[in-house]
Design an enzyme around this catalytic site. Structure first.
Site, PDB file in Angstrom:
ATOM      1  N   SER A 135       0.692  -1.134  -0.105  1.00 22.88           N
ATOM      2  CA  SER A 135       0.143   0.118  -0.092  1.00 22.88           C
ATOM      3  C   SER A 135       0.834   1.201   0.078  1.00 22.88           C
ATOM      4  O   SER A 135       1.968   1.406   0.705  1.00 22.88           O
ATOM      5  CB  SER A 135      -0.881   0.044   1.517  1.00 22.88           C
ATOM      6  OG  SER A 135      -1.798  -1.044   1.392  1.00 22.88           O
ATOM      7  N   VAL A 175     -14.940   4.314   5.203  1.00 23.93           N
ATOM      8  CA  VAL A 175     -15.471   5.567   5.085  1.00 23.93           C
ATOM      9  C   VAL A 175     -16.780   5.816   4.466  1.00 23.93           C
ATOM     10  O   VAL A 175     -17.403   6.845   4.206  1.00 23.93           O
ATOM     11  CB  VAL A 175     -14.538   6.317   3.960  1.00 23.93           C
ATOM     12  CG1 VAL A 175     -13.194   6.409   4.579  1.00 23.93           C
ATOM     13  CG2 VAL A 175     -14.485   5.641   2.871  1.00 23.93           C
ATOM     14  N   ALA A 206     -13.345   1.278  -6.826  1.00 23.18           N
ATOM     15  CA  ALA A 206     -14.264   1.349  -7.732  1.00 23.18           C
ATOM     16  C   ALA A 206     -14.688  -0.179  -7.868  1.00 23.18           C
ATOM     17  O   ALA A 206     -13.513  -1.279  -7.936  1.00 23.18           O
ATOM     18  CB  ALA A 206     -14.027   2.004  -9.227  1.00 23.18           C
ATOM     19  N   TYR A 245      -9.150   3.367 -16.961  1.00 22.70           N
ATOM     20  CA  TYR A 245      -9.072   3.841 -15.471  1.00 22.70           C
ATOM     21  C   TYR A 245     -10.490   4.614 -15.383  1.00 22.70           C
ATOM     22  O   TYR A 245     -10.947   4.624 -14.199  1.00 22.70           O
ATOM     23  CB  TYR A 245      -8.089   5.062 -15.503  1.00 22.70           C
ATOM     24  CG  TYR A 245      -7.647   5.477 -14.059  1.00 22.70           C
ATOM     25  CD1 TYR A 245      -7.192   4.435 -13.353  1.00 22.70           C
ATOM     26  CD2 TYR A 245      -8.064   6.882 -13.423  1.00 22.70           C
ATOM     27  CE1 TYR A 245      -6.843   4.962 -11.668  1.00 22.70           C
ATOM     28  CE2 TYR A 245      -7.640   7.221 -12.309  1.00 22.70           C
ATOM     29  CZ  TYR A 245      -7.249   6.180 -11.331  1.00 22.70           C
ATOM     30  OH  TYR A 245      -6.743   6.368 -10.121  1.00 22.70           O
ATOM     31  N   LYS A 283     -11.181  10.998  -9.372  1.00 17.79           N
ATOM     32  CA  LYS A 283      -9.578  11.543  -9.240  1.00 17.79           C
ATOM     33  C   LYS A 283      -9.858  13.193  -9.533  1.00 17.79           C
ATOM     34  O   LYS A 283      -9.395  14.067  -8.920  1.00 17.79           O
ATOM     35  CB  LYS A 283      -8.541  11.171 -10.046  1.00 17.79           C
ATOM     36  CG  LYS A 283      -8.185   9.645  -9.294  1.00 17.79           C
ATOM     37  CD  LYS A 283      -8.210   9.721  -7.753  1.00 17.79           C
ATOM     38  CE  LYS A 283      -7.291   8.334  -7.306  1.00 17.79           C
ATOM     39  NZ  LYS A 283      -7.428   8.247  -5.742  1.00 17.79           N
ATOM     40  N   ILE A 301       1.879   2.167  -9.740  1.00 15.50           N
ATOM     41  CA  ILE A 301       2.484   1.309  -8.528  1.00 15.50           C
ATOM     42  C   ILE A 301       1.752  -0.001  -8.432  1.00 15.50           C
ATOM     43  O   ILE A 301       0.554   0.151  -8.272  1.00 15.50           O
ATOM     44  CB  ILE A 301       2.884   1.905  -7.138  1.00 15.50           C
ATOM     45  CG1 ILE A 301       3.637   3.222  -7.333  1.00 15.50           C
ATOM     46  CG2 ILE A 301       3.457   0.775  -6.399  1.00 15.50           C
ATOM     47  CD1 ILE A 301       3.697   4.070  -6.032  1.00 15.50           C
ATOM     48  N   ARG A 302       2.407  -0.996  -8.357  1.00 12.65           N
ATOM     49  CA  ARG A 302       1.669  -2.387  -8.145  1.00 12.65           C
ATOM     50  C   ARG A 302       1.079  -2.534  -6.730  1.00 12.65           C
ATOM     51  O   ARG A 302       1.787  -2.780  -5.878  1.00 12.65           O
ATOM     52  CB  ARG A 302       2.383  -3.493  -8.491  1.00 12.65           C
ATOM     53  CG  ARG A 302       2.380  -3.974 -10.028  1.00 12.65           C
ATOM     54  CD  ARG A 302       2.976  -5.288 -10.276  1.00 12.65           C
ATOM     55  NE  ARG A 302       2.199  -6.583 -10.027  1.00 12.65           N
ATOM     56  CZ  ARG A 302       2.651  -7.630  -9.929  1.00 12.65           C
ATOM     57  NH1 ARG A 302       3.734  -8.087 -10.507  1.00 12.65           N
ATOM     58  NH2 ARG A 302       1.700  -8.370  -9.674  1.00 12.65           N
ATOM     59  N   THR A 303      -0.265  -2.311  -6.408  1.00 12.43           N
ATOM     60  CA  THR A 303      -0.855  -2.835  -5.073  1.00 12.43           C
ATOM     61  C   THR A 303      -2.220  -3.276  -5.426  1.00 12.43           C
ATOM     62  O   THR A 303      -2.553  -3.851  -6.521  1.00 12.43           O
ATOM     63  CB  THR A 303      -1.432  -1.124  -4.725  1.00 12.43           C
ATOM     64  OG1 THR A 303      -2.208  -0.615  -5.713  1.00 12.43           O
ATOM     65  CG2 THR A 303      -0.046  -0.281  -4.579  1.00 12.43           C
ATOM     66  N   LEU A 304      -2.869  -3.568  -4.257  1.00 14.09           N
ATOM     67  CA  LEU A 304      -4.051  -4.276  -4.398  1.00 14.09           C
ATOM     68  C   LEU A 304      -5.229  -3.530  -5.171  1.00 14.09           C
ATOM     69  O   LEU A 304      -5.709  -3.859  -5.904  1.00 14.09           O
ATOM     70  CB  LEU A 304      -4.408  -4.315  -2.848  1.00 14.09           C
ATOM     71  CG  LEU A 304      -5.915  -5.404  -2.694  1.00 14.09           C
ATOM     72  CD1 LEU A 304      -5.505  -7.008  -3.062  1.00 14.09           C
ATOM     73  CD2 LEU A 304      -6.114  -5.373  -1.131  1.00 14.09           C
ATOM     74  N   ALA A 305      -5.226  -2.086  -5.006  1.00 19.08           N
ATOM     75  CA  ALA A 305      -6.265  -1.306  -5.687  1.00 19.08           C
ATOM     76  C   ALA A 305      -5.786  -1.252  -7.374  1.00 19.08           C
ATOM     77  O   ALA A 305      -6.646  -1.370  -8.007  1.00 19.08           O
ATOM     78  CB  ALA A 305      -6.361   0.189  -5.220  1.00 19.08           C
TER      79      ALA A 305
HETATM   80  N1  LIG Z   1      -1.188   2.146  -7.183  1.00 13.10           N
HETATM   81  C1  LIG Z   1      -1.297   3.305  -7.943  1.00 13.10           C
HETATM   82  O1  LIG Z   1      -0.935   3.087  -9.086  1.00 13.10           O
HETATM   83  C2  LIG Z   1      -1.727   4.559  -7.557  1.00 13.10           C
HETATM   84  C3  LIG Z   1      -1.318   5.674  -8.272  1.00 13.10           C
HETATM   85  C4  LIG Z   1      -1.719   6.651  -8.309  1.00 13.10           C
HETATM   86  C5  LIG Z   1      -2.683   7.067  -6.958  1.00 13.10           C
HETATM   87  N2  LIG Z   1      -3.095   5.977  -6.363  1.00 13.10           N
HETATM   88  C6  LIG Z   1      -4.078   6.189  -5.236  1.00 13.10           C
HETATM   89  O2  LIG Z   1      -3.530   5.579  -4.091  1.00 13.10           O
HETATM   90  C7  LIG Z   1      -4.420   5.501  -2.873  1.00 13.10           C
HETATM   91  C8  LIG Z   1      -4.174   4.211  -2.288  1.00 13.10           C
HETATM   92  O3  LIG Z   1      -4.148   3.082  -3.226  1.00 13.10           O
HETATM   93  P1  LIG Z   1      -3.095   1.995  -3.252  1.00 13.10           P
HETATM   94  O4  LIG Z   1      -2.482   2.022  -4.641  1.00 13.10           O
HETATM   95  O5  LIG Z   1      -1.919   2.170  -2.183  1.00 13.10           O
HETATM   96  O6  LIG Z   1      -3.845   0.482  -3.057  1.00 13.10           O
HETATM   97  P2  LIG Z   1      -4.250  -0.224  -1.853  1.00 13.10           P
HETATM   98  O7  LIG Z   1      -5.277  -1.056  -2.242  1.00 13.10           O
HETATM   99  O8  LIG Z   1      -3.162  -0.564  -1.069  1.00 13.10           O
HETATM  100  O9  LIG Z   1      -5.169   0.955  -0.979  1.00 13.10           O
HETATM  101  C9  LIG Z   1      -6.410   1.292  -1.193  1.00 13.10           C
HETATM  102  C10 LIG Z   1      -7.081   1.363   0.245  1.00 13.10           C
HETATM  103  O10 LIG Z   1      -8.216   1.846  -0.031  1.00 13.10           O
HETATM  104  C11 LIG Z   1      -9.120   1.197   1.333  1.00 13.10           C
HETATM  105  N3  LIG Z   1     -10.307   1.312   1.229  1.00 13.10           N
HETATM  106  C12 LIG Z   1     -11.114   0.862   0.154  1.00 13.10           C
HETATM  107  N4  LIG Z   1     -12.319   1.242   0.574  1.00 13.10           N
HETATM  108  C13 LIG Z   1     -12.482   1.672   1.656  1.00 13.10           C
HETATM  109  C14 LIG Z   1     -13.602   2.023   2.437  1.00 13.10           C
HETATM  110  N5  LIG Z   1     -14.752   2.070   2.000  1.00 13.10           N
HETATM  111  N6  LIG Z   1     -13.295   2.720   3.631  1.00 13.10           N
HETATM  112  C15 LIG Z   1     -12.051   2.647   4.078  1.00 13.10           C
HETATM  113  N7  LIG Z   1     -11.056   2.303   3.120  1.00 13.10           N
HETATM  114  C16 LIG Z   1     -11.202   1.836   2.142  1.00 13.10           C
HETATM  115  C17 LIG Z   1      -8.473  -0.111   1.276  1.00 13.10           C
HETATM  116  O11 LIG Z   1      -8.816  -0.885   2.466  1.00 13.10           O
HETATM  117  C18 LIG Z   1      -6.908   0.014   1.048  1.00 13.10           C
HETATM  118  O12 LIG Z   1      -6.203   0.054   2.262  1.00 13.10           O
HETATM  119  C19 LIG Z   1      -5.629   5.393  -3.504  1.00 13.10           C
HETATM  120  O13 LIG Z   1      -6.328   6.766  -3.566  1.00 13.10           O
HETATM  121  C20 LIG Z   1      -5.267   5.146  -5.100  1.00 13.10           C
HETATM  122  O14 LIG Z   1      -6.099   5.719  -6.197  1.00 13.10           O
HETATM  123  C21 LIG Z   1      -2.725   4.730  -6.319  1.00 13.10           C
END
Ligand SMILES: NC(=O)c1ccc[n+]([C@@H]2O[C@H](COP(=O)([O-])OP(=O)(O)OC[C@H]3O[C@@H](n4cnc5c(N)ncnc54)[C@H](O)[C@@H]3O)[C@@H](O)[C@H]2O)c1
Length: 258
Positions: free
Chosen positions: A19, A68, A98, A158, A165, A194-198
């Protein structure tokens, strides 16, 4: 010197060690901040166990469930901060969601429910958490959220998250405008892929990362810790003149025309 000693920071959005919020939490801790961590509760307590074990080395003084979409949990989170800390200095909003179906294929086929869910969790939550933080940021503060280039450009797949966003970045400007008189700064970091769950839910994410590695000026994408360093900077007094901005932490990809 970047020093967050004596600052109380609430970090949302840690799901696992990939994350972005985990990268941020580590760098805030390294700079001396006192941490509160929230996690998304699930029925079997899977996230609670996983996240609590992960964050233990950072000695968070608060560890709270906060979905949230649940007004009571948000209220309870900020009541606890008021009772236990008295004051909040830093709020990290690092979450989004999403439906997987809405992150691939045709944007025009997004359902009403899918659109509402994405914007509720990914965009409105910043407004709501900032509103709850406002009365607790009695000595000023820094609110930081995470955005992506898909909010200002059409990035394949996306889709609805790009709309979320765009709304998030507009919300940053409106919040910054309102909260500035209380010396509360509000900024977004627009991170490279970045590779993450989301991000794994976004169709073709690996292709996006490979493309950035070929095209970005630094010929790579960024790490969670690099995003964390920028968040620590924005949270600190070194960034005291910066508010309402979207700062790109993307190895320079955003400037390229081809
Ligand atoms: N990974 C990327 O490439 C990237 C790039 C730019 C921005 N982001 C943004 O970074 C942020 C974090 O994402 P990430 O990539 O670290 O993935 P992640 O999956 O590690 O984090 C997403 C988080 O959102 C939380 N979440 C989802 N629904 C929720 C809810 N109803 N209430 C509370 N928490 C909730 C999840 O539990 C998780 O911890 C996001 O806003 C994502 O859009 C990610």
């Amino acid at each position: 010197m970047l020093n967050l000693t004596g600052k109380n920071a609430l970090v949302t959005g840690i799901a696992n060690n990939r994350s972005i919020a985990w990268g941020i939490a580590q760098q805030l801790h390294a700079a001396g901040a006192n941490l509160g961590i929230t996690y998304l509760p699930d029925e079997r307590g899977k996230f609670e166990k996983k996240v609590s074990e992960l964050v233990e080395p950072l000695n968070p003084s608060l560890f709270l469930p906060c979905n949230v979409q649940n007004d009571e949990q948000i209220q309870s989170t900020f009541d606890t901060i008021r009772d236990k800390w008295g004051r909040l200095d830093i709020l990290i909003h690092c979450l989004a969601f999403a439906n997987r179906d809405d992150l691939t294929g045709d944007f025009s086929q997004t359902s009403r429910a899918g659109f509402a869910t994405a914007l509720d969790i990914s965009t409105f939550s910043l407004v709501q958490l900032s509103g709850a933080a406002k009365p607790l940021m009695t000595e000023g503060g820094s609110i930081i959220t995470l955005s992506y280039l898909g909010g200002v450009r059409a990035v394949p797949n996306y889709n609805v998250m790009g709309v979320a966003k765009a709304g998030l970045e507009a919300s940053v400007r409106y919040l910054a405008s309102e909260l500035g008189s209380q010396n509360i700064r509000v900024n977004a970091i627009s991170a490279g892929p970045i590779r993450t769950l989301a991000s794994s839910a976004v169709g073709g994410i690996l292709d996006m990362i490979h493309h950035v590695e070929q095209v970005a000026p630094l010929r790579r994408t960024v790490t969670q810790l690099e995003v964390g360093n920028t968040a620590a900077f924005l949270a600190s007094d070194l960034a005291s003149g910066i508010t309402g901005q979207v700062l790109y932490v993307d190895a320079g990809y955003e400037i390229m025309g081809m």
